[in-house]
Every structure is written in structure tokens, then in C-alpha cells.
Enzyme design. Structure first.
Site, PDB file in Angstrom:
ATOM      1  N   GLU A 113       0.853  -1.202   0.000  1.00 40.59           N
ATOM      2  CA  GLU A 113       0.000   0.000   0.000  1.00 40.59           C
ATOM      3  C   GLU A 113       0.878   1.237   0.000  1.00 40.59           C
ATOM      4  O   GLU A 113       2.066   1.156   0.295  1.00 40.59           O
ATOM      5  CB  GLU A 113      -0.837   0.040   1.291  1.00 40.59           C
ATOM      6  CG  GLU A 113      -1.837  -1.058   1.398  1.00 40.59           C
ATOM      7  CD  GLU A 113      -2.465  -1.125   2.783  1.00 40.59           C
ATOM      8  OE1 GLU A 113      -2.373  -0.159   3.555  1.00 40.59           O
ATOM      9  OE2 GLU A 113      -3.046  -2.174   3.076  1.00 40.59           O
ATOM     10  N   LYS A 115       2.143   4.735   1.649  1.00 42.15           N
ATOM     11  CA  LYS A 115       2.238   5.262   3.013  1.00 42.15           C
ATOM     12  C   LYS A 115       1.847   6.740   2.955  1.00 42.15           C
ATOM     13  O   LYS A 115       2.623   7.588   2.508  1.00 42.15           O
ATOM     14  CB  LYS A 115       3.651   5.076   3.565  1.00 42.15           C
ATOM     15  CG  LYS A 115       3.732   5.428   5.036  1.00 42.15           C
ATOM     16  CD  LYS A 115       5.033   4.959   5.642  1.00 42.15           C
ATOM     17  CE  LYS A 115       5.055   5.098   7.141  1.00 42.15           C
ATOM     18  NZ  LYS A 115       4.750   6.410   7.654  1.00 42.15           N
ATOM     19  N   ASP A 117       0.988  10.466   3.886  1.00 43.49           N
ATOM     20  CA  ASP A 117       1.669  11.377   4.800  1.00 43.49           C
ATOM     21  C   ASP A 117       0.640  12.325   5.415  1.00 43.49           C
ATOM     22  O   ASP A 117       0.455  13.447   4.969  1.00 43.49           O
ATOM     23  CB  ASP A 117       2.727  12.161   4.004  1.00 43.49           C
ATOM     24  CG  ASP A 117       3.771  12.738   4.924  1.00 43.49           C
ATOM     25  OD1 ASP A 117       3.739  12.431   6.130  1.00 43.49           O
ATOM     26  OD2 ASP A 117       4.620  13.508   4.432  1.00 43.49           O
ATOM     27  N   TYR A 224      -7.139   2.070   6.021  1.00 45.21           N
ATOM     28  CA  TYR A 224      -6.252   0.961   5.679  1.00 45.21           C
ATOM     29  C   TYR A 224      -6.220  -0.188   6.678  1.00 45.21           C
ATOM     30  O   TYR A 224      -5.402  -1.086   6.543  1.00 45.21           O
ATOM     31  CB  TYR A 224      -4.833   1.462   5.407  1.00 45.21           C
ATOM     32  CG  TYR A 224      -4.270   2.369   6.474  1.00 45.21           C
ATOM     33  CD1 TYR A 224      -4.076   1.921   7.774  1.00 45.21           C
ATOM     34  CD2 TYR A 224      -3.915   3.679   6.166  1.00 45.21           C
ATOM     35  CE1 TYR A 224      -3.554   2.749   8.736  1.00 45.21           C
ATOM     36  CE2 TYR A 224      -3.393   4.521   7.128  1.00 45.21           C
ATOM     37  CZ  TYR A 224      -3.220   4.044   8.424  1.00 45.21           C
ATOM     38  OH  TYR A 224      -2.709   4.862   9.379  1.00 45.21           O
ATOM     39  N   LYS A 315      10.552   3.633   3.273  1.00 44.64           N
ATOM     40  CA  LYS A 315      10.449   5.089   3.102  1.00 44.64           C
ATOM     41  C   LYS A 315      11.303   5.546   1.929  1.00 44.64           C
ATOM     42  O   LYS A 315      12.467   5.139   1.816  1.00 44.64           O
ATOM     43  CB  LYS A 315      10.933   5.786   4.380  1.00 44.64           C
ATOM     44  CG  LYS A 315      10.122   5.412   5.616  1.00 44.64           C
ATOM     45  CD  LYS A 315       9.192   6.511   6.007  1.00 44.64           C
ATOM     46  CE  LYS A 315       9.770   7.295   7.145  1.00 44.64           C
ATOM     47  NZ  LYS A 315       8.860   8.275   7.688  1.00 44.64           N
ATOM     48  N   CYS A 409      14.140  47.473   4.954  1.00 40.13           N
ATOM     49  CA  CYS A 409      13.316  46.986   3.851  1.00 40.13           C
ATOM     50  C   CYS A 409      14.065  47.127   2.523  1.00 40.13           C
ATOM     51  O   CYS A 409      14.587  48.205   2.223  1.00 40.13           O
ATOM     52  CB  CYS A 409      12.014  47.783   3.804  1.00 40.13           C
ATOM     53  SG  CYS A 409      11.010  47.383   2.356  1.00 40.13           S
ATOM     54  N   CYS A 412      12.114  50.005   0.404  1.00 42.41           N
ATOM     55  CA  CYS A 412      11.995  51.412   0.793  1.00 42.41           C
ATOM     56  C   CYS A 412      13.022  51.837   1.835  1.00 42.41           C
ATOM     57  O   CYS A 412      13.089  53.013   2.189  1.00 42.41           O
ATOM     58  CB  CYS A 412      10.583  51.707   1.295  1.00 42.41           C
ATOM     59  SG  CYS A 412      10.257  51.017   2.925  1.00 42.41           S
ATOM     60  N   CYS A 427       8.140  45.179   7.284  1.00 46.49           N
ATOM     61  CA  CYS A 427       8.491  46.562   6.983  1.00 46.49           C
ATOM     62  C   CYS A 427       7.342  47.398   7.543  1.00 46.49           C
ATOM     63  O   CYS A 427       6.183  47.185   7.187  1.00 46.49           O
ATOM     64  CB  CYS A 427       8.598  46.756   5.474  1.00 46.49           C
ATOM     65  SG  CYS A 427       8.517  48.485   4.979  1.00 46.49           S
ATOM     66  N   CYS A 433       5.874  52.408   1.616  1.00 45.74           N
ATOM     67  CA  CYS A 433       6.713  51.430   0.910  1.00 45.74           C
ATOM     68  C   CYS A 433       6.031  51.063  -0.415  1.00 45.74           C
ATOM     69  O   CYS A 433       4.929  50.494  -0.417  1.00 45.74           O
ATOM     70  CB  CYS A 433       6.890  50.200   1.793  1.00 45.74           C
ATOM     71  SG  CYS A 433       7.782  48.869   0.998  1.00 45.74           S
TER      72      CYS A 433
HETATM   73  S1  IVH Z   1      -0.767   0.425   8.847  1.00 46.40           S
HETATM   74  C1  IVH Z   1       0.165  -1.386  12.927  1.00 46.40           C
HETATM   75  N1  IVH Z   1      -0.906   1.470   6.477  1.00 46.40           N
HETATM   76  O1  IVH Z   1       2.177   5.242   9.208  1.00 46.40           O
HETATM   77  C2  IVH Z   1       0.397  -0.542  11.782  1.00 46.40           C
HETATM   78  N2  IVH Z   1      -0.089   2.826   8.244  1.00 46.40           N
HETATM   79  O2  IVH Z   1       4.274   4.397  11.529  1.00 46.40           O
HETATM   80  C3  IVH Z   1      -0.765   0.255  11.440  1.00 46.40           C
HETATM   81  N3  IVH Z   1       0.453   5.116   7.571  1.00 46.40           N
HETATM   82  O3  IVH Z   1       0.712   5.941  12.272  1.00 46.40           O
HETATM   83  C4  IVH Z   1      -0.507   1.179  10.384  1.00 46.40           C
HETATM   84  N4  IVH Z   1      -0.102   4.904   5.465  1.00 46.40           N
HETATM   85  O4  IVH Z   1      -0.379   6.917  10.292  1.00 46.40           O
HETATM   86  C5  IVH Z   1      -0.564   1.674   7.754  1.00 46.40           C
HETATM   87  N5  IVH Z   1      -1.121   2.262   4.314  1.00 46.40           N
HETATM   88  C6  IVH Z   1      -0.799   2.471   5.589  1.00 46.40           C
HETATM   89  C7  IVH Z   1      -0.307   3.711   6.051  1.00 46.40           C
HETATM   90  C8  IVH Z   1       0.038   3.847   7.393  1.00 46.40           C
HETATM   91  C9  IVH Z   1       0.352   5.723   6.385  1.00 46.40           C
HETATM   92  C10 IVH Z   1       0.959   5.772   8.806  1.00 46.40           C
HETATM   93  C11 IVH Z   1       0.049   5.632   9.986  1.00 46.40           C
HETATM   94  C12 IVH Z   1       0.875   5.169  11.129  1.00 46.40           C
HETATM   95  C13 IVH Z   1       2.265   5.286  10.609  1.00 46.40           C
HETATM   96  C14 IVH Z   1       3.039   4.101  11.101  1.00 46.40           C
END
Ligand code: IVH
Length: 671
Positions: A113, A115, A117, A224, A315, A409, A412, A427, A433
């Protein structure tokens, strides 16, 4: 309409609106226009206002917010919210896979999946109804942010299909880049500092007290994971697909946001694909997550103290470049805010040539410890503008000078000022200005302000440089002959400009107030001030304490507004705008409903009322000069109590001696 008829209609509209909401926000396949949707929503709102006993806490009308949470209650999670082990290399993923194979000797399947942000959330559903939303917090307990999460359109308030009676669904709330950029454009309009990134903004937004502000910020979600008993399948992937059927926004397999693989090669294909394509997504991700699909295998693998052994995050490294800092320039905004910008030797980063990077403010320059001609690391994350993340000090040239923030500034020459509570230098030569003046005039003429046709930035520049206008009041004294003397100004353009100026004289009071460009006075604040003070004279006389009497106006805004009107030049400017015929008071229509009767009184409105909706009552309080607050305190004047009001609120009011009144008494108060 009888109550019985209203009930049938409300049920029909509720179901239809939930369905269309899902089609629009979750599936992106709307069947009706926004106009038709809004029409139905209004119809429902009218019925709910008329028959409040038929309203429900999960009605589609709740999406617009309005509930105020003063302090977020701490709630323990039923199942802890763990975090993920992070990895940054292929080797670590291979080690993860080997570890798992050692513990499980049957067939394995992985789910990959994105991740996201954003901010993690756990939402509890009981009998298919949204019950409570809690932040991750420390993993054991988090904050109850239910009212704010209810405004997020992609999170269902009511489920459909065959869902478990009682479960928690977890996921990420985030701000799509489009919403973030829109918000920053609004910040610029209000003369406020821009927000650094969507993640921090999401987290700040979810902790706002006024859910109606959250509703306007365009937050979104991806869910998720599921926690609870009686889950519909014994694998993660299939469970998520079921959750999609119940109405949740689940990562879409067709867009490759989620995929199943039987081998490590598949995992690497997924990682590589998104490493390349992640910048094309409409939201930020910082990696991918790999999970073992089978719940029984997950159980077998177990968890460590912090994270499950059955999942790992990979990551992505932010795209980093190395280049030379050529110089720092300082830009002046229309409110006088100074923004430092790093000018770089062009470098190729994530497919684009980067020449400039944002430095935000003096603290950032100090933190980076920048010297002239330094070799710097630049990163481009989700943000559009790259940033400098560090300096290669070994490459610093001997004798090079430390970069100091400017004292004057650049436009000016006036001395810059930085007050304690602000991150930015300003400023202070507000009315002298040139860059500030031109910025202020352009803002004044802009669409959401006075909306003066044919007075864009270029024309403002031309009129200012030729000495025809020095401030916004001069716009209303422009003469056709003088305009015609200017380069590029034909008869037709001059006439169009003058017509645009004339037409702007009917723009209502609150927009005139916004147009002045007072720092921290954006559209919403301008509306609140206009409704409360009703005309410019009253507003100009108000001191800081009186200004904070207005609901949601804090000390910073009050200080800025009072400071603006203390300035003699600004007073002259307002008088000139008055004589030019601008609307400096609320229109007749609005005034009819407005009095001072509740001035100085604060109200908490709670429960369901027979003749008004809560929002109607709140509007009436504000229109009559009162203030609405979210929770009862010693300073509250009245608790306006309806049916089914929370017993805690009542007890608190009684203990503190706050007067409790019903709607009849309230109606008497405002006559
Ligand atoms: S699973 C037990 N799936 O990443 C694990 N987490 O460090 C449950 N996050 O706090 C998390 N995308 O906020 C999972 N597809 C994804 C995610 C995800 C982002 C974040 C989540 C969590 C942090 C884990």
C-alpha cells in the site's frame, strides 16, 4: 406538512444525500450536479430546522460543521494504535521477508500500500453509524476529534451493506495538494504567513475548535485497517475490499494504490513504480507499506513493543540535490512581511530545474547556519517549492561571510520590525513602501475584495508609477483625461476601468473591510467584524478588549485591527472612501435583524429546540451582539438549554451559577 410526512421526506433526503455524497467523494462518479446536491441539502436543512426532533447527529447536514469543541477529550483505544518499523533500503526489505519465512512455513501473500503522509485516525462505528473518531495520540490514548472528522466528506456517517455491528476502522486523514495550495492562496490574501506543508496543516486543522472551519479545508481520507470482532474475511486485502462496499474510501486497486503479491519481486515492482510516479499523485506519500495478508499469519508473527512483525514501511528518500547558494533575496508582501528566498545555482531535482528555494524566516536561516556561497542540500518532497535542508560545511570557502537577516526593507529602506509573537519580520512603512502600496491596491481591487474589473496588477503598477494613485482612496478620484495620457491606455480601456471602479461602490461592507488588507483580516474575520460592529465608525472606535468580544476573534487579530485604526493615515483613508460613496455599513436588509441587545453576554447553546435549529439560535445571538462559546465556564452568561442537553453541561452551569434559560426566555430577551 405533518410530522409523519416530514419524517418520510427527511429519511428519503438523508438516504439520497448519503448516496450522492459517496458517489462524489469516494467513487468520484457523481450522478447529479453540485447545484442539485445543494438544493437537496438545503431542503433537508429546512425540514430539520422545522422538525428538530427528527434531526440526527449523523445527518448529511452535519458535514458543514458548526459544532465547537473547546477541549478534546482523551479517550483510550480499544486496541492500541501501533506504529510501523521503517526501512530505507532493499536489503532491509529482503531481511524482513527472510524473517517472516523463518517463522511461517506455509504459503505467504503480501499486500503493498501507499504510506500516506497525514494524520492517523481510528473511527468507531456502532450498528453502521459513525460513533467516534480518535487521534493516534501516544498509541494507547488519543484525542476525541469526532466533530471535526464528521465534516470530512469521504468518511461515511452511515454505512450500507453487511457490516459488523461494532468495529473500528483506521486510516489516514490528509490534505490533498490542491486543498493545501488553495488554503495558502487564501493565507496570502489575508496577509498571513503561508503554511509549510500539507501534513502539519492537516494535524493543525484536525485540532481546530470550530468544525465549520475544518469543513471548508478540503481534507480527505484513506482507510487501511480494521479492528474488531466478526470481521468479514480472514485476510487484510479482502476485508478492505468489503469495507469499500460499506462506503469507505479504500485505496483503489485499479489505480495501483494497493496490490497483492506472492513474491518479493512483486514488492519491489510496487516500490519502484511509486518511487517514479509518486509526484503525480494528488496527495503526499512518504513511502509504501508492506503487510502480510493473512490475519492468522499476522497473529502468528505477533508484535514487538512498538510495531507489528507482519508489516514494514519502506520510506522513499526525499529527492536531494547539492548546489551552490548564490544569494538570498528578500521579498516584501502587501502586509510588509519579508520572505527570504534562496537563489541557487540551477540543479536538476525530481525532473525539474530548481533555481530557488524557500527559507521561510530569520529563524530558518539561523538554524541552517548559512554562509555566502555555501554548498547546500536541497530537497523536494511533496511541496511544490523545494527547501534547503542542510549545508556541507566542509566545502565552505575560507573567509566567506555569515548571512544575516536584513535590517532594512529592500524596497523602501525603512527599518524592519519583528514582534515577539510573529515568526516574520515586517516593513513598518505601511503607507510609504511602494511594494506594499502596490500590493495593497491590487488586493483591494481583487475579485474577492472590491472586484474592480480592469484593475489588475499591471494597471496598478502603471497608475502608481505615473503618480495617479498612491493609495486605494485615490482610485475613486481618477479622471479620464489623466488616464488617457498614460501609455497603453486607449479610450476604451480608460472607460472600462472607470466603469469597473464605479460598479465597485455597491460592494457590501464586509468586503470593503476585507479589501483594506488589514493583517489577519481575511474574508471570514471581515464578515464577523462587520456583523458585530455594523459600521466602520463603531469598528474604528473599538479597543482590543471590545474586539475580542466578537466570537472567535483572538488577541492577535484584535491587536492588528485596533493598530490599523489607530493610525491617522488609515483614518483619513477611510474617510475618503466614505466620501467616495463606498458601503461602510451593513445593508438595510442585514441591519433589520441586528441589535445590540445581547452585547457583553456570552452563550452556550446545547440540546434540541422546538422552534429553532442550534445554528439559527447561534446566528440570532451573534446578530444581536452576543457571543457564542463552546463550553460552560465562569465567564458564561447563559446556558441556552434544549431537549436532551448533556447532563455534564447542566451540572457545570449549576455549580458555576450560570443562568440556564430555555428558548421562550431567549425569545423574550431579544424581543
Ligand atoms: S498500517 C500497525 N498502512 O504510518 C500498523 N499505516 O508508523 C498500522 N500510515 O501511524 C498502520 N499509510 O499513520 C498503515 N497504508 C498504511 C499507512 C500507514 C500511512 C501511517 C500511519 C501510522 C504510521 C506508522
Amino acid at each position: 406538512m405533518t410530522t409523519e410526512e416530514a419524517k418520510i421526506k427527511i429519511e428519503y433526503l438523508t438516504a439520497e444525500l448519503h448516496r450522492h455524497n459517496h458517489l462524489y467523494y469516494v467513487k468520484s462518479q457523481p450522478e447529479i450536479s453540485d447545484f442539485e446536491f445543494d438544493k437537496m441539502l438545503k431542503e433537508l436543512q429546512v425540514l430539520e430546522d422545522k422538525f428538530p426532533e427528527l434531526g440526527s447527529p449523523n445527518s448529511p447536514t452535519k458535514r458543514v460543521g458548526g459544532e465547537i469543541t473547546k477541549s478534546f477529550e482523551t479517550v483510550f483505544h480499544r486496541f492500541p494504535m501501533m506504529s510501523l518499523a521503517n526501512s530505507y533500503s532493499r536489503e532491509e526489505i529482503m531481511e524482513f521477508e527472510t524473517r517472516i519465512h523463518k517463522l511461517i512455513n506455509s504459503r505467504l501473500e503480501y499486500v503493498c500500500e501507499l504510506k500516506y503522509d497525514g494524520v492517523a485516525i481510528s473511527i468507531h462505528y456502532k450498528n453502521g453509524i459513525f460513533n467516534r473518531a480518535v487521534t493516534r495520540g501516544d498509541g494507547e490514548k488519543g484525542d476525541d476529534i469526532t466533530q471535526n472528522v464528521k465534516t470530512i466528506r469521504s468518511i461515511p456517517l452511515k454505512l450500507r451493506g453487511d457490516f459488523p455491528d461494532d468495529f473500528e476502522i483506521r486510516g489516514e486523514i490528509f490534505m490533498p495538494r490542491g486543498s493545501f495550495e488553495k488554503l495558502n492562496r487564501e493565507k496570502i490574501e489575508a496577509g498571513e504567513a503561508v503554511l509549510a506543508n500539507p501534513r502539519n496543516t492537516t494535524s493543525g486543522t484536525l485540532k481546530m475548535q470550530d468544525s465549520s472551519v475544518v469543513a471548508k479545508r478540503g481534507l480527505d481520507s484513506f482507510l487501511y485497517s480494521l479492528a474488531g470482532e466478526n470481521l468479514p474475511s480472514d485476510t487484510h486485502y479482502e476485508t478492505m475490499m468489503k469495507a469499500m462496499e460499506w462506503g469507505f474510501k479504500i485505496p483503489d486497486p485499479e489505480k495501483n494504490y494497493i496490490a497483492k503479491f506472492k513474491s518479493i519481486d512483486g514488492i519491489f515492482t510496487f516500490i519502484d513504480y511509486w518511487e517514479k510516479h509518486r509526484f503525480q499523485l494528488p496527495f503526499d506519500i512518504d513511502g509504501v507499506v508492506i503487510k502480510v495478508n493473512s490475519y492468522s499469519q499476522q497473529e502468528q508473527l505477533g508484535v514487538t513493543s512498538k510495531s507489528p512483525r507482519w508489516a514494514i514501511a519502506y520510506k522513499y528518500k526525499a529527492e536531494q540535490g547539492i548546489t551552490i547558494l548564490e544569494k538570498i533575496t528578500f521579498q516584501v508582501g502587501r502586509t510588509g512581511a519579508i520572505t527570504p528566498v534562496a537563489n541557487l545555482k540551477p540543479v536538476l531535482l525530481a525532473g525539474t530545474v530548481v533555481k530557488r528555494a524557500s527559507l521561510y524566516n530569520a529563524d530558518q536561516i539561523e538554524k541552517l547556519d548559512l554562509y555566502e556561497n555555501d554548498t547546500v542540500f536541497v530537497e523536494k518532497g511533496g511541496e511544490i517549492i523545494p527547501k534547503i535542508t542542510g549545508v556541507d560545511k566542509l566545502k565552505r570557502l575560507p573567509g566567506s561571510l555569515k548571512i544575516n537577516f536584513i535590517l532594512n526593507c529592500p524596497e523602501c529602506g525603512s527599518p524592519l520590525l519583528r514582534s515577539e509573537e510573529e515568526a516574520n519580520h515586517y516593513c513598518v512603512n505601511e503607507n510609504g513602501c511602494p511594494t506594499q502600496i502596490k500590493g495593497k491596491i491590487s488586493h483591494f481591487a481583487s475579485r474577492k475584495a472590491m472586484d474592480i474589473d480592469n484593475l489588475g496588477e499591471e494597471t496598478v503598477d502603471l497608475l502608481y508609477t505615473s503618480g495617479l494613485i498612491k493609495n486605494v482612496a485615490d482610485i475613486y478620484h481618477l479622471e479620464k483625461e489623466k488616464i488617457l495620457n498614460l501609455d497603453r491606455m486607449a479610450e476604451r480601456s480608460a472607460l472600462n476601468l472607470l466603469k469597473g471602479i464605479e460598479d465597485s461602490k455597491i460592494v457590501p461592507f464586509e468586503r470593503v473591510l476585507f479589501a483594506l488588507g488589514i493583517r489577519h483580516v481575511g474574508e471570514t474575520v471581515a464578515k464577523k467584524l462587520a456583523n458585530y460592529f455594523k459600521n466602520f465608525d463603531a469598528l474604528m472606535e473599538a479597543n482590543e478588549t471590545q474586539l475580542t468580544e466578537v466570537g472567535e476573534i483572538g488577541e492577535i487579530i484584535a491587536k492588528s485591527v485596533a493598530g490599523y485604526f489607530r493610525n491617522e493615515q488609515n483614518k483619513i483613508l477611510i474617510n475618503r472612501l466614505k466620501s467616495a460613496g463606498l458601503q461602510l455599513e451593513l445593508s438595510e436588509d442585514k441591519l433589520k435583524n441586528v441589535t445590540d441587545k445581547l452585547k457583553g453576554y456570552s452563550f452556550v447553546v446545547s440540546g434540541v429546540f422546538a422552534n429553532f435549529s442550534r445554528d439559527e439560535l447561534k446566528n440570532k445571538i451573534e446578530q444581536n451582539g452576543g457571543k457564542c462559546v463552546g463550553s460552560v465556564s465562569g465567564k458564561t452568561s447563559f446556558l441556552l438549554a434544549g431537549e436532551g442537553m448533556g447532563p455534564e453541561k447542566k451540572k457545570k452551569a449549576e455549580n458555576l451559577g450560570v443562568k440556564i434559560i430555555g428558548e421562550e426566555e431567549f425569545v423574550k430577551l431579544i424581543g
